[in-house]
Design an enzyme around this catalytic site. Sequence first.
Site, PDB file in Angstrom:
ATOM      1  CG  ASP A  15      -9.844   4.392  -2.795  1.00 49.75           C
ATOM      2  OD1 ASP A  15     -10.872   4.713  -2.185  1.00 49.75           O
ATOM      3  OD2 ASP A  15      -8.802   4.027  -2.217  1.00 49.75           O
ATOM      4  CE  LYS A 125     -10.241   3.786   0.642  1.00 51.42           C
ATOM      5  NZ  LYS A 125      -8.779   3.831   0.583  1.00 51.42           N
ATOM      6  CB  CYS A 170      -7.833   0.512  -1.561  1.00 54.85           C
ATOM      7  SG  CYS A 170      -6.581   1.677  -0.944  1.00 54.85           S
TER       8      CYS A 170
END
Length: 226
Positions: A15, A125, A170
């Site tokens: 991310d 995701k 994450c």
Amino acid sequence: MMAGGDENWALIIVDVQNDFMEGGALQVSQASTILDPIDELLNAPRIRLVAATQDTHPPAHLSFASTHSKPPFTRHNVPHPCLPSEHIEQMLWPDHCVRGTEGSQFHPRIQQALKRRADAHIIPKGTNIKVDGYSGFADNAYLSFTELPRLLFENRITRVVVVGLATDYCVKATAIDAAKFGLKPVVVRQATRGVDEQDSQQALREMSQYGAEIVHSAKDVIALMA
């Protein structure tokens, strides 16, 4: 046990998107400091495959505070996506990484690095409006899996290096799931940053308890690969 030189290594970049960088909708403090260590790892000769996870939320996602008319950074019980009588505690976030927006795109340095590598794969995701998805492997309720497990096992990956944002959410979820799959994760502290420093320290301890190896720098990873 195989030595580092006998194993197949992958780099999972979690991310590193505009909304999580300084000035973004859900900025992580000092996020840009991870870019140089990630570059160093991208140039490591033993990295066989690169997977970059990308938060890709639909508008009005369940994790957005605005969806519930609540303030951001508060916890709220949300309906379980399959069991209406049950609830999941959810951290509510500012709207971020909405699909199709500039904020959902990778940081330009990461974007260019991915274009240069034939072995680079993008893993969306957080795409299900009804459930959040911290891990690069699965959503938070483990109702569905991303393409990442298949990709790693088809390429006979045995070890993964996990870097990116954010350490306490994450990155933690991705490293723990990697350990559950037996992939012996290595987490690089210089190449991760968290939302909260205390939570990040706790996250590092939790990852370690699951079997992740916590190292300081990219050079430490390269030494492990020898």
